[in-house]
Design an enzyme around this catalytic site. Structure first.
Site, PDB file in Angstrom:
ATOM      1  N   PRO A  75      52.391   8.497  42.515  1.00  0.00           N
ATOM      2  CA  PRO A  75      53.715   7.869  42.393  1.00  0.00           C
ATOM      3  C   PRO A  75      54.669   8.801  41.637  1.00  0.00           C
ATOM      4  O   PRO A  75      54.301   9.362  40.606  1.00  0.00           O
ATOM      5  CB  PRO A  75      53.429   6.594  41.587  1.00  0.00           C
ATOM      6  CG  PRO A  75      51.960   6.340  41.731  1.00  0.00           C
ATOM      7  CD  PRO A  75      51.329   7.694  41.887  1.00  0.00           C
TER       8      PRO A  75
ATOM      9  N   SER B 210      59.552   0.250  24.679  1.00  0.00           N
ATOM     10  CA  SER B 210      59.706  -1.213  24.685  1.00  0.00           C
ATOM     11  C   SER B 210      59.631  -1.729  26.120  1.00  0.00           C
ATOM     12  O   SER B 210      59.824  -0.968  27.077  1.00  0.00           O
ATOM     13  CB  SER B 210      61.054  -1.606  24.075  1.00  0.00           C
ATOM     14  OG  SER B 210      62.084  -1.141  24.924  1.00  0.00           O
TER      15      SER B 210
ATOM     16  N   GLY C 242      54.492   8.414  30.580  1.00  0.00           N
ATOM     17  CA  GLY C 242      53.831   9.372  29.686  1.00  0.00           C
ATOM     18  C   GLY C 242      53.325   8.667  28.440  1.00  0.00           C
ATOM     19  O   GLY C 242      53.963   7.739  27.940  1.00  0.00           O
TER      20      GLY C 242
ATOM     21  N   ASN D  24      63.723   1.795  33.005  1.00  0.00           N
ATOM     22  CA  ASN D  24      63.361   3.101  33.557  1.00  0.00           C
ATOM     23  C   ASN D  24      62.667   2.990  34.919  1.00  0.00           C
ATOM     24  O   ASN D  24      62.649   3.950  35.688  1.00  0.00           O
ATOM     25  CB  ASN D  24      62.473   3.872  32.571  1.00  0.00           C
ATOM     26  CG  ASN D  24      63.234   4.272  31.316  1.00  0.00           C
ATOM     27  OD1 ASN D  24      64.366   3.852  31.110  1.00  0.00           O
ATOM     28  ND2 ASN D  24      62.617   5.069  30.463  1.00  0.00           N
TER      29      ASN D  24
ATOM     30  N   LYS E 272      44.391  15.637  30.290  1.00  0.00           N
ATOM     31  CA  LYS E 272      44.512  17.102  30.188  1.00  0.00           C
ATOM     32  C   LYS E 272      43.463  17.702  29.257  1.00  0.00           C
ATOM     33  O   LYS E 272      43.140  17.122  28.219  1.00  0.00           O
ATOM     34  CB  LYS E 272      45.901  17.488  29.660  1.00  0.00           C
ATOM     35  CG  LYS E 272      47.057  16.796  30.347  1.00  0.00           C
ATOM     36  CD  LYS E 272      48.402  17.355  29.908  1.00  0.00           C
ATOM     37  CE  LYS E 272      49.539  16.451  30.334  1.00  0.00           C
ATOM     38  NZ  LYS E 272      49.787  15.304  29.439  1.00  0.00           N
TER      39      LYS E 272
ATOM     40  N   ASP F 285      50.147   9.299  32.502  1.00  0.00           N
ATOM     41  CA  ASP F 285      49.843  10.675  32.085  1.00  0.00           C
ATOM     42  C   ASP F 285      49.297  10.669  30.660  1.00  0.00           C
ATOM     43  O   ASP F 285      49.973  10.221  29.732  1.00  0.00           O
ATOM     44  CB  ASP F 285      51.124  11.523  32.131  1.00  0.00           C
ATOM     45  CG  ASP F 285      50.879  12.943  31.662  1.00  0.00           C
ATOM     46  OD1 ASP F 285      50.324  13.729  32.454  1.00  0.00           O
ATOM     47  OD2 ASP F 285      51.221  13.266  30.505  1.00  0.00           O
TER      48      ASP F 285
ATOM     49  N   LEU G  87      57.261   8.246  39.910  1.00  0.00           N
ATOM     50  CA  LEU G  87      57.693   7.750  38.606  1.00  0.00           C
ATOM     51  C   LEU G  87      56.471   7.545  37.725  1.00  0.00           C
ATOM     52  O   LEU G  87      55.677   6.622  37.950  1.00  0.00           O
ATOM     53  CB  LEU G  87      58.410   6.418  38.850  1.00  0.00           C
ATOM     54  CG  LEU G  87      59.496   5.938  37.919  1.00  0.00           C
ATOM     55  CD1 LEU G  87      60.517   6.995  37.619  1.00  0.00           C
ATOM     56  CD2 LEU G  87      60.169   4.712  38.545  1.00  0.00           C
TER      57      LEU G  87
ATOM     58  N   ARG H  74      62.952  -1.242  27.971  1.00  0.00           N
ATOM     59  CA  ARG H  74      63.178   0.119  28.474  1.00  0.00           C
ATOM     60  C   ARG H  74      62.228   0.463  29.622  1.00  0.00           C
ATOM     61  O   ARG H  74      62.588   1.227  30.511  1.00  0.00           O
ATOM     62  CB  ARG H  74      63.039   1.138  27.349  1.00  0.00           C
ATOM     63  CG  ARG H  74      64.296   1.205  26.521  1.00  0.00           C
ATOM     64  CD  ARG H  74      64.256   2.336  25.543  1.00  0.00           C
ATOM     65  NE  ARG H  74      65.549   2.439  24.882  1.00  0.00           N
ATOM     66  CZ  ARG H  74      65.778   3.195  23.826  1.00  0.00           C
ATOM     67  NH1 ARG H  74      64.801   3.917  23.313  1.00  0.00           N
ATOM     68  NH2 ARG H  74      66.974   3.236  23.288  1.00  0.00           N
TER      69      ARG H  74
ATOM     70  N   HIS I 122      46.064  21.778  29.915  1.00  0.00           N
ATOM     71  CA  HIS I 122      47.271  21.357  29.182  1.00  0.00           C
ATOM     72  C   HIS I 122      48.255  22.507  28.971  1.00  0.00           C
ATOM     73  O   HIS I 122      49.466  22.334  29.111  1.00  0.00           O
ATOM     74  CB  HIS I 122      46.852  20.745  27.838  1.00  0.00           C
ATOM     75  CG  HIS I 122      47.888  19.854  27.229  1.00  0.00           C
ATOM     76  ND1 HIS I 122      47.587  18.709  26.546  1.00  0.00           N
ATOM     77  CD2 HIS I 122      49.238  19.942  27.182  1.00  0.00           C
ATOM     78  CE1 HIS I 122      48.694  18.139  26.117  1.00  0.00           C
ATOM     79  NE2 HIS I 122      49.715  18.869  26.490  1.00  0.00           N
TER      80      HIS I 122
HETATM   81  N1  LIG Z   1      52.556  18.960  29.201  1.00  0.00           N
HETATM   82  C1  LIG Z   1      53.131  18.905  28.026  1.00  0.00           C
HETATM   83  O1  LIG Z   1      52.986  19.799  27.193  1.00  0.00           O
HETATM   84  C2  LIG Z   1      53.987  17.731  27.699  1.00  0.00           C
HETATM   85  C3  LIG Z   1      54.902  17.856  26.653  1.00  0.00           C
HETATM   86  C4  LIG Z   1      55.695  16.751  26.377  1.00  0.00           C
HETATM   87  C5  LIG Z   1      55.567  15.585  27.099  1.00  0.00           C
HETATM   88  N2  LIG Z   1      54.641  15.502  28.098  1.00  0.00           N
HETATM   89  C6  LIG Z   1      54.438  14.250  28.855  1.00  0.00           C
HETATM   90  O2  LIG Z   1      55.664  13.788  29.324  1.00  0.00           O
HETATM   91  C7  LIG Z   1      55.891  12.457  28.864  1.00  0.00           C
HETATM   92  C8  LIG Z   1      57.359  12.209  28.785  1.00  0.00           C
HETATM   93  O3  LIG Z   1      58.004  13.083  27.854  1.00  0.00           O
HETATM   94  P1  LIG Z   1      59.112  12.556  26.888  1.00  0.00           P
HETATM   95  O4  LIG Z   1      58.500  11.609  25.934  1.00  0.00           O
HETATM   96  O5  LIG Z   1      59.860  13.703  26.358  1.00  0.00           O
HETATM   97  O6  LIG Z   1      60.018  11.717  27.923  1.00  0.00           O
HETATM   98  P2  LIG Z   1      61.462  11.122  27.846  1.00  0.00           P
HETATM   99  O7  LIG Z   1      61.396   9.850  28.608  1.00  0.00           O
HETATM  100  O8  LIG Z   1      62.427  12.194  28.253  1.00  0.00           O
HETATM  101  O9  LIG Z   1      61.778  10.841  26.322  1.00  0.00           O
HETATM  102  C9  LIG Z   1      61.268   9.748  25.622  1.00  0.00           C
HETATM  103  C10 LIG Z   1      62.294   9.368  24.581  1.00  0.00           C
HETATM  104  O10 LIG Z   1      63.410   8.809  25.270  1.00  0.00           O
HETATM  105  C11 LIG Z   1      63.703   7.551  24.757  1.00  0.00           C
HETATM  106  N3  LIG Z   1      63.982   6.624  25.894  1.00  0.00           N
HETATM  107  C12 LIG Z   1      63.126   6.212  26.843  1.00  0.00           C
HETATM  108  N4  LIG Z   1      63.750   5.410  27.717  1.00  0.00           N
HETATM  109  C13 LIG Z   1      65.034   5.318  27.285  1.00  0.00           C
HETATM  110  C14 LIG Z   1      66.164   4.634  27.775  1.00  0.00           C
HETATM  111  N5  LIG Z   1      66.097   3.878  28.860  1.00  0.00           N
HETATM  112  N6  LIG Z   1      67.327   4.773  27.099  1.00  0.00           N
HETATM  113  C15 LIG Z   1      67.408   5.528  25.992  1.00  0.00           C
HETATM  114  N7  LIG Z   1      66.364   6.204  25.475  1.00  0.00           N
HETATM  115  C16 LIG Z   1      65.190   6.100  26.128  1.00  0.00           C
HETATM  116  C17 LIG Z   1      62.483   7.084  24.015  1.00  0.00           C
HETATM  117  O11 LIG Z   1      62.954   6.341  22.929  1.00  0.00           O
HETATM  118  P3  LIG Z   1      62.096   5.162  22.236  1.00  0.00           P
HETATM  119  O12 LIG Z   1      60.984   5.864  21.554  1.00  0.00           O
HETATM  120  O13 LIG Z   1      63.071   4.569  21.281  1.00  0.00           O
HETATM  121  O14 LIG Z   1      61.676   4.229  23.335  1.00  0.00           O
HETATM  122  C18 LIG Z   1      61.829   8.366  23.574  1.00  0.00           C
HETATM  123  O15 LIG Z   1      62.343   8.790  22.327  1.00  0.00           O
HETATM  124  C19 LIG Z   1      55.080  12.376  27.570  1.00  0.00           C
HETATM  125  O16 LIG Z   1      54.761  11.066  27.171  1.00  0.00           O
HETATM  126  C20 LIG Z   1      53.846  13.132  27.999  1.00  0.00           C
HETATM  127  O17 LIG Z   1      53.023  12.312  28.802  1.00  0.00           O
HETATM  128  C21 LIG Z   1      53.868  16.566  28.408  1.00  0.00           C
END
Ligand SMILES: NC(=O)c1ccc[n+]([C@@H]2O[C@H](COP(=O)([O-])OP(=O)(O)OC[C@H]3O[C@@H](n4cnc5c(N)ncnc54)[C@H](OP(=O)(O)O)[C@@H]3O)[C@@H](O)[C@H]2O)c1
Length: 291
Positions: A2, A246, A7, A253, A66, A32, A4, A249, A99
């Site tokens: 999928p 939450s 994480g 999303n 990973k 993920d 979408l 959210r 990873h």
């Molecule tokens: N391979 C790698 O090295 C690596 C590195 C980083 C991430 N990842 C993966 O990618 C995933 C996603 O990365 P990411 O966490 O940076 O994703 P992201 O969705 O870009 O950022 C998450 C942040 O956005 C906020 N958020 C989420 N939905 C929102 C909305 N509708 N409106 C406003 N703010 C919103 C969240 O706030 P709240 O906390 O307040 O909800 C959180 O602080 C990770 O969980 C992980 O699985 C992989």
């Protein structure tokens, strides 16, 4: 897979459970995970509860985890994989990723350092050695696909060329400030799924969620800035990982719809360039709090 994805890089274990449950309820079917996030057990608990309640069947969810940098030695790959499966409470994985391309000193310390705080790398194993051990997991039917993460095009090409089983997925940071056009083009040409993390710019402010182009499009199409950024990622042909914590959210999303062509063009013309996570240059995670 999928497009979408949810994480699970969530430092708090209780929040991991509530957020994963909310994501499942909102409709996310792609999860993920990572050994390095330290919460596979909690993600597994939430997924198991959903499976037990009959909300979803195992075949309907796509689960990735990973292999961490300290497990790159070929003899450590299968034990690390089995330990992840056990923590997740699953009997197979849909996708297993290396990873990062950086091998750290092998062992149980995920962040090995010398006395001066410098990372201890392992120069006695190559990425291709690790890749071959990943291929054997596919041969044994333990995971359906394998891939790479936090990799540059220069690092990806030699693995792609030598691999017996080609990488199915490449997971990297990507958003309108870091479109990774060249890497994305290579992935498209080779049939590799380009999986974008931080599609909302990791929620950083100031940042993408407040970008004037994104905000103006959001107001015009009656969606939120987050929904605009996620729709852009899907419409350009990538898969993505977002981390709403939450239930509200998670619903927001998941509820995305196509943007008009002119909006896509405006986003593609954004000139700001910013990498938020330096993991790709060192193997040291940028968004994970130090232990
Ligand atoms: N391979 C790698 O090295 C690596 C590195 C980083 C991430 N990842 C993966 O990618 C995933 C996603 O990365 P990411 O966490 O940076 O994703 P992201 O969705 O870009 O950022 C998450 C942040 O956005 C906020 N958020 C989420 N939905 C929102 C909305 N509708 N409106 C406003 N703010 C919103 C969240 O706030 P709240 O906390 O307040 O909800 C959180 O602080 C990770 O969980 C992980 O699985 C992989």
């Amino acid at each position: 897979m999928p497009a979408l994805g949810f994480g699970t890089l969530i430092p708090d274990k209780a929040v991991t459970i509530t957020a994963t449950t909310a994501a499942l309820e909102a409709g996310f079917r792609h999860f993920d995970c990572a050994e390095r996030y330290g919460n596979e057990r909690e993600v597994g608990n939430a997924l198991q509860a959903g499976l037990a309640a009959g909300a979803v069947a195992r075949k309907d969810i796509f689960v990735t985890t990973k292999l961490w940098n300290s497990n790159h030695r070929p003899d450590r790959v299968e034990p690390a994989f089995r330990a992840s499966l056990q923590r997740l409470g699953l009997d197979y994985l849909d996708l297993y990723l290396i990873h990062t391309p950086f091998a750290f000193q092998p062992g149980d310390n995920q962040d090995p350092r010398d006395q001066d705080g410098n990372v201890l790398y392992d120069h006695d194993v190559t990425l291709l050695d690790t890749w071959k051990a990943m291929e054997s997991l596919v041969d044994q039917g333990k995971c359906r696909a394998i891939g790479l993460s936090d990799i540059t095009l220069n690092e990806l090409k030699p693995v792609y060329e030598s691999a017996r089983i080609k990488p199915a997925v490449v997971q990297v940071e990507s958003h309108p400030y870091l479109p990774e056009t060249e890497l994305f083009g290579f992935c498209k040409e080779k049939g590799i799924v380009f999986l974008a993390f931080a599609p909302l710019g990791h929620g950083m402010k100031p940042g993408l969620l407040e970008d004037p182009v994104i905000s103006a499009i959001a107001a015009r199409v009656g969606k939120t800035p987050a929904q605009v950024l996620l729709a852009w990622a899907v419409q350009r042909g990538t898969a993505l990982l977002t981390t709403p914590k939450s239930a509200a959210r998670a619903k927001e999303n998941f509820d995305i719809s196509p943007l008009p062509q002119d909006a896509l063009g405006e986003i593609n013309r954004i000139q700001t360039r910013q990498r938020l996570n330096p993991v790709v240059t060192t193997g040291v995670p940028g968004f994970i709090p130090a232990k």
